[in-house]
Design a protein around this motif. Sequence first.
Motif, short mmCIF file in Angstrom:
data_model
loop_
_atom_site.label_atom_id
_atom_site.label_comp_id
_atom_site.label_asym_id
_atom_site.label_seq_id
_atom_site.Cartn_x
_atom_site.Cartn_y
_atom_site.Cartn_z
N ALA A 139 -7.13 47.81 -4.59
CA ALA A 139 -5.98 47.62 -4.33
C ALA A 139 -4.92 47.51 -5.96
O ALA A 139 -5.43 47.12 -6.56
CB ALA A 139 -6.42 46.22 -4.38
N ALA A 140 -4.18 47.64 -5.80
CA ALA A 140 -2.90 48.16 -6.62
C ALA A 140 -2.13 46.60 -6.81
O ALA A 140 -1.47 46.64 -5.34
CB ALA A 140 -2.15 49.58 -6.59
N GLY A 141 -1.63 47.08 -8.11
CA GLY A 141 -0.42 45.25 -7.83
C GLY A 141 -0.38 44.86 -9.43
O GLY A 141 -1.36 44.93 -10.65
N VAL A 142 0.53 43.78 -9.40
CA VAL A 142 0.63 43.30 -10.99
C VAL A 142 -0.66 42.09 -10.65
O VAL A 142 -1.65 41.79 -10.11
CB VAL A 142 1.14 42.53 -10.98
N PRO A 143 -1.41 42.38 -12.78
CA PRO A 143 -2.69 42.06 -12.56
C PRO A 143 -2.42 40.58 -12.36
O PRO A 143 -1.52 39.77 -13.11
CB PRO A 143 -3.23 42.33 -14.33
N LEU A 144 -4.07 39.82 -11.55
CA LEU A 144 -4.10 38.16 -11.84
C LEU A 144 -5.22 37.94 -12.00
O LEU A 144 -6.27 37.99 -11.10
CB LEU A 144 -3.18 37.70 -10.52
N THR A 145 -5.10 37.36 -12.81
CA THR A 145 -6.78 36.19 -13.03
C THR A 145 -6.86 35.32 -12.47
O THR A 145 -5.34 34.11 -12.59
CB THR A 145 -6.61 35.88 -14.55
N VAL A 146 -7.63 33.99 -11.26
CA VAL A 146 -7.47 33.26 -11.07
C VAL A 146 -8.95 32.52 -11.30
O VAL A 146 -10.28 33.01 -11.11
CB VAL A 146 -7.64 33.50 -9.28
N LYS A 147 -8.51 31.43 -11.54
CA LYS A 147 -9.52 30.33 -13.07
C LYS A 147 -9.59 29.27 -11.65
O LYS A 147 -8.45 28.38 -12.03
CB LYS A 147 -9.72 30.25 -13.87
N LEU A 148 -10.66 29.07 -10.69
CA LEU A 148 -11.10 27.92 -10.60
C LEU A 148 -12.15 26.67 -10.70
O LEU A 148 -12.83 27.42 -11.40
CB LEU A 148 -10.82 28.32 -8.72
N VAL A 188 0.29 28.49 -12.79
CA VAL A 188 0.29 30.30 -13.22
C VAL A 188 0.88 30.07 -15.11
O VAL A 188 2.24 29.79 -15.03
CB VAL A 188 1.04 31.20 -12.43
N THR A 189 0.47 30.94 -15.55
CA THR A 189 0.66 32.11 -16.53
C THR A 189 1.30 33.15 -17.38
O THR A 189 0.33 33.64 -16.23
CB THR A 189 0.28 31.07 -18.20
N GLY A 190 1.53 33.72 -18.56
CA GLY A 190 2.01 34.85 -18.01
C GLY A 190 3.11 35.97 -18.16
O GLY A 190 3.83 35.02 -17.96
N SER A 191 2.78 37.19 -17.65
CA SER A 191 4.69 37.63 -17.04
C SER A 191 3.44 38.97 -16.12
O SER A 191 2.96 39.42 -16.82
CB SER A 191 4.50 38.00 -18.79
N ASP A 223 4.48 41.94 -17.45
CA ASP A 223 3.15 43.23 -18.26
C ASP A 223 2.07 42.75 -18.78
O ASP A 223 0.76 43.53 -18.48
CB ASP A 223 4.48 43.64 -19.54
N ALA A 224 2.32 41.55 -19.19
CA ALA A 224 0.13 41.15 -19.75
C ALA A 224 -0.49 40.67 -18.79
O ALA A 224 -1.59 40.38 -18.46
CB ALA A 224 0.28 40.04 -20.41
N GLY A 225 -0.40 40.73 -17.46
CA GLY A 225 -0.62 40.04 -16.22
C GLY A 225 -0.67 38.63 -16.57
O GLY A 225 0.01 37.40 -16.99
N TYR A 226 -1.31 37.91 -15.05
CA TYR A 226 -0.85 36.37 -14.49
C TYR A 226 -2.32 35.97 -14.83
O TYR A 226 -3.38 36.25 -14.26
CB TYR A 226 0.00 35.95 -13.23
N VAL A 227 -1.80 34.46 -15.28
CA VAL A 227 -3.72 33.50 -14.72
C VAL A 227 -3.28 32.12 -14.01
O VAL A 227 -2.22 31.94 -14.03
CB VAL A 227 -3.93 33.13 -16.37
#
Length: 262
Positions: free
Chosen positions: A99-108, A244-247, A249-253
């Motif tokens: 899957a292509a798209g803006v990087p996202l890290t999900v922390k639960l 949500v933090t990040g951008s 370019d850097a990816g979101y968390v």
Amino acid sequence: MSKDSHEHDKGLEHDLQTLGKMTGRRQLLRWMAGAAAGTALLPLVGCGGGTEGGACDTIPEETAGPYPGDGSNGANALVLSGIVRSDIRSSIAGSTGTAAGVPLTVKLTLVNSNGSCAPLSGYAIYLWHCDRDGKYSMYNLTNENYLRGVQETDSEGTVSFTTIFPGCYSGRMPHIHFEVYPSVAKATSSGNKLKTSQLALPVEACNAAYATTGYSASVTNLSRISFAQDNVFSDGTELQLASVTGSVDAGYVATLLVGIAA
């Protein structure tokens, strides 16, 4: 309990206000350590306040939608070889798509909502969501099983998934589904789940992500929906709206505290 009838399925000040509603030296020290290190804030803001004594509220039960892939309606990603994983961007078990798209890290972070807010380790969380086109693997995309995965909560009750920013399809605000299971061994079918809920994403982050290549349909769809109109989040997102933090370019968390009665 919210219903889902569609075919597809805050800043520092806010964090400090939420912290003021919580007690517990341990939680405060963890938050300070994360902020000092310049990392994403630990998901205390997802606790939605709490009562005296540091209790966390139970996250609302929500629909799994028509595309859960948990065996409840046929398709079952939970039995696939390799489904226990952190990076869920690529398909597994013989499927090869990514899957292509803006990087996202999900922390639960899973905690006990029965008074202690203590982290729950050794549980399993199954997480899934649509791709940037608003389609779900195993259903709209029958040859793929990406954007689905299971992780075991660590000693802090936390799981982390590497994924992409989900798209916004018609009739729903951007969201991520998840189910909580008592253990990885039990995370094989929906009959063993303890909780089903959904994570909401802040509009500001969605707008930034959707301004990038591949998300043009999401721009239009998001402009036509709001949390107040959404058939899952219309009753409020206090306990489900991720920090949500990040951008781009850097990816979101995205971080969220998930309270369950344990």
